[in-house]
Design a protein around this motif. Structure first.
Motif, PDB file in Angstrom:
ATOM      1  N   ILE A  84       0.728  -1.397   0.046  1.00 58.88           N
ATOM      2  CA  ILE A  84       0.011   0.003   0.110  1.00 58.88           C
ATOM      3  C   ILE A  84       0.860   1.084  -0.103  1.00 58.88           C
ATOM      4  O   ILE A  84       0.562   2.312  -0.650  1.00 58.88           O
ATOM      5  CB  ILE A  84      -1.030   0.052   1.267  1.00 58.88           C
ATOM      6  CG1 ILE A  84      -2.103  -1.203   1.179  1.00 58.88           C
ATOM      7  CG2 ILE A  84      -1.619   1.407   1.382  1.00 58.88           C
ATOM      8  CD1 ILE A  84      -3.176  -0.809   0.216  1.00 58.88           C
ATOM      9  N   GLU A  85       1.830   1.389   0.871  1.00 52.24           N
ATOM     10  CA  GLU A  85       3.004   2.576   0.899  1.00 52.24           C
ATOM     11  C   GLU A  85       3.514   2.774  -0.419  1.00 52.24           C
ATOM     12  O   GLU A  85       3.732   3.842  -0.870  1.00 52.24           O
ATOM     13  CB  GLU A  85       3.800   2.123   1.945  1.00 52.24           C
ATOM     14  CG  GLU A  85       4.924   3.247   2.437  1.00 52.24           C
ATOM     15  CD  GLU A  85       6.163   2.824   2.976  1.00 52.24           C
ATOM     16  OE1 GLU A  85       6.692   3.443   3.700  1.00 52.24           O
ATOM     17  OE2 GLU A  85       6.617   1.434   2.659  1.00 52.24           O
ATOM     18  N   ALA A 110      -3.223 -15.211   8.274  1.00 50.93           N
ATOM     19  CA  ALA A 110      -3.472 -14.409   7.260  1.00 50.93           C
ATOM     20  C   ALA A 110      -4.648 -13.188   7.450  1.00 50.93           C
ATOM     21  O   ALA A 110      -4.510 -12.260   7.434  1.00 50.93           O
ATOM     22  CB  ALA A 110      -3.578 -15.073   5.781  1.00 50.93           C
ATOM     23  N   ARG A 111      -5.842 -13.931   7.784  1.00 46.38           N
ATOM     24  CA  ARG A 111      -7.015 -13.055   7.620  1.00 46.38           C
ATOM     25  C   ARG A 111      -6.947 -12.227   9.074  1.00 46.38           C
ATOM     26  O   ARG A 111      -7.260 -11.041   8.996  1.00 46.38           O
ATOM     27  CB  ARG A 111      -8.293 -14.078   8.272  1.00 46.38           C
ATOM     28  CG  ARG A 111      -9.689 -13.331   8.333  1.00 46.38           C
ATOM     29  CD  ARG A 111     -10.761 -14.316   8.189  1.00 46.38           C
ATOM     30  NE  ARG A 111     -11.027 -14.908   6.994  1.00 46.38           N
ATOM     31  CZ  ARG A 111     -11.701 -14.316   5.937  1.00 46.38           C
ATOM     32  NH1 ARG A 111     -12.241 -12.860   6.096  1.00 46.38           N
ATOM     33  NH2 ARG A 111     -11.950 -14.969   4.862  1.00 46.38           N
ATOM     34  N   LYS A 118      -6.343  -3.630   7.938  1.00 52.35           N
ATOM     35  CA  LYS A 118      -7.713  -2.722   7.795  1.00 52.35           C
ATOM     36  C   LYS A 118      -7.600  -1.576   9.077  1.00 52.35           C
ATOM     37  O   LYS A 118      -7.984  -0.455   8.611  1.00 52.35           O
ATOM     38  CB  LYS A 118      -8.812  -3.428   7.857  1.00 52.35           C
ATOM     39  CG  LYS A 118      -9.294  -4.342   6.573  1.00 52.35           C
ATOM     40  CD  LYS A 118     -10.562  -5.192   6.886  1.00 52.35           C
ATOM     41  CE  LYS A 118     -10.784  -5.880   5.506  1.00 52.35           C
ATOM     42  NZ  LYS A 118     -11.540  -5.195   4.454  1.00 52.35           N
ATOM     43  N   GLU A 119      -7.367  -1.978  10.132  1.00 51.21           N
ATOM     44  CA  GLU A 119      -7.641  -0.959  11.368  1.00 51.21           C
ATOM     45  C   GLU A 119      -6.359  -0.143  10.959  1.00 51.21           C
ATOM     46  O   GLU A 119      -6.540   1.182  11.423  1.00 51.21           O
ATOM     47  CB  GLU A 119      -7.154  -1.915  12.684  1.00 51.21           C
ATOM     48  CG  GLU A 119      -8.318  -2.673  12.952  1.00 51.21           C
ATOM     49  CD  GLU A 119      -7.945  -3.805  14.200  1.00 51.21           C
ATOM     50  OE1 GLU A 119      -8.664  -4.473  14.384  1.00 51.21           O
ATOM     51  OE2 GLU A 119      -6.914  -3.637  14.553  1.00 51.21           O
ATOM     52  N   PRO A 128      -9.990   1.275   4.785  1.00 50.01           N
ATOM     53  CA  PRO A 128      -9.796  -0.408   5.117  1.00 50.01           C
ATOM     54  C   PRO A 128     -10.141  -1.164   3.939  1.00 50.01           C
ATOM     55  O   PRO A 128      -9.625  -2.388   3.981  1.00 50.01           O
ATOM     56  CB  PRO A 128     -10.761  -0.452   6.274  1.00 50.01           C
ATOM     57  CG  PRO A 128     -11.150   0.852   6.751  1.00 50.01           C
ATOM     58  CD  PRO A 128     -11.395   1.767   5.416  1.00 50.01           C
ATOM     59  N   GLU A 129     -11.232  -0.725   3.077  1.00 56.20           N
ATOM     60  CA  GLU A 129     -11.530  -1.801   1.995  1.00 56.20           C
ATOM     61  C   GLU A 129     -10.569  -2.086   0.920  1.00 56.20           C
ATOM     62  O   GLU A 129     -10.530  -2.787  -0.206  1.00 56.20           O
ATOM     63  CB  GLU A 129     -12.954  -1.228   1.117  1.00 56.20           C
ATOM     64  CG  GLU A 129     -14.036  -0.990   2.017  1.00 56.20           C
ATOM     65  CD  GLU A 129     -14.187   0.314   3.042  1.00 56.20           C
ATOM     66  OE1 GLU A 129     -13.317   1.023   2.835  1.00 56.20           O
ATOM     67  OE2 GLU A 129     -15.032   0.417   3.719  1.00 56.20           O
ATOM     68  N   ARG A 130      -9.328  -1.198   1.101  1.00 58.04           N
ATOM     69  CA  ARG A 130      -8.369  -1.256   0.014  1.00 58.04           C
ATOM     70  C   ARG A 130      -7.509  -2.903   0.346  1.00 58.04           C
ATOM     71  O   ARG A 130      -6.618  -3.054  -0.579  1.00 58.04           O
ATOM     72  CB  ARG A 130      -7.318  -0.265   0.123  1.00 58.04           C
ATOM     73  CG  ARG A 130      -7.852   0.945  -0.387  1.00 58.04           C
ATOM     74  CD  ARG A 130      -6.878   2.110  -0.636  1.00 58.04           C
ATOM     75  NE  ARG A 130      -7.539   3.496  -1.271  1.00 58.04           N
ATOM     76  CZ  ARG A 130      -7.718   3.700  -2.160  1.00 58.04           C
ATOM     77  NH1 ARG A 130      -7.388   2.825  -3.289  1.00 58.04           N
ATOM     78  NH2 ARG A 130      -8.301   4.925  -2.540  1.00 58.04           N
TER      79      ARG A 130
END
Ligand code: FES
Length: 200
Positions: A84-85, A110-111, A118-119, A128-130
């Motif tokens: 993401i970063e 993993a989950r 997300k947090e 968080p949906e990303r």
């Protein structure tokens, strides 16, 4: 069932969650936006399911870039955050069905890590949906295609990752962060799991 229980929202009953979601205003989607999506795929299930989807000639978006892992249990919070970063618009882990992980609990770990990410995203003001987690078996080519399509549509709706930088490949950054954990696309299968408590 009592009559009162089946009242619709218009009649004064509680709105169904789906109805509430359907009414939520959607942002206009930029038709030129092609998201960069990284998929951390377990060798045993999702990676094989992707192959199957290809053999079945099922259509799914070309936006997704796969990174093969011996098990999604190898995926740490830092790997997801690094992607993401580095500018990935969306990232998901695709692991075996619950109860069918070859390392027993890798997909459960993993989950949990996806939930943690997300947090963290919410804390820094990103959606968080990303990040997401999907489960499937190697025989679920259609599920693979559906997941890729659903997630890509979700990310198109969200729009580009605001921390994206020109010229930076999130896929390359994620691979680098994983180091030896990432498997070569055409490499040999991982060493056979050795029983309960084995680390992937
Ligand atoms: Fe596939 Fe663990 S998620 S082996």
């Amino acid at each position: 069932m009592a009559e009162a229980e089946v009242k619709t929202a218009a009649e004064g009953g509680a709105a169904a969650p789906e109805a509430a979601e359907a009414e939520a205003p959607k942002k206009p989607v930029d038709p030129s936006f092609e998201p960069e999506i990284i998929v951390f795929a377990c060798h045993y299930c999702a990676y094989a399911a992707a192959d199957l989807a290809g053999s079945m000639r099922l259509q799914y978006p070309s936006n997704i870039r796969m990174i093969k892992l011996p098990c999604t249990g190898k995926l740490e919070v830092i790997h997801l955050m690094r992607a993401i970063e580095a500018g990935a618009d969306g990232v998901y882990a695709a692991g075996c069905l619950e109860g069918e992980c070859h390392y027993l609990k890798g997909n459960l770990w993993a989950r949990k890590r996806v939930t943690k990410v997300k947090e963290l995203l919410a804390e820094v003001g990103l959606e968080p949906e990303r990040v997401e987690m999907y489960n499937m078996s190697s025989a679920m080519g259609a599920k693979f295609a559906e997941s890729a399509t659903e997630f890509t549509e979700r990310i198109k709706q969200l729009g580009p990752n605001p921390v994206k930088r020109p010229g930076v490949s999130a896929h390359a950054a994620a691979r680098e962060a994983l180091g030896d954990v990432a498997m070569a696309d055409d490499g040999p299968p991982p060493a056979a799991p050795a029983g309960e408590g084995n680390q992937p």
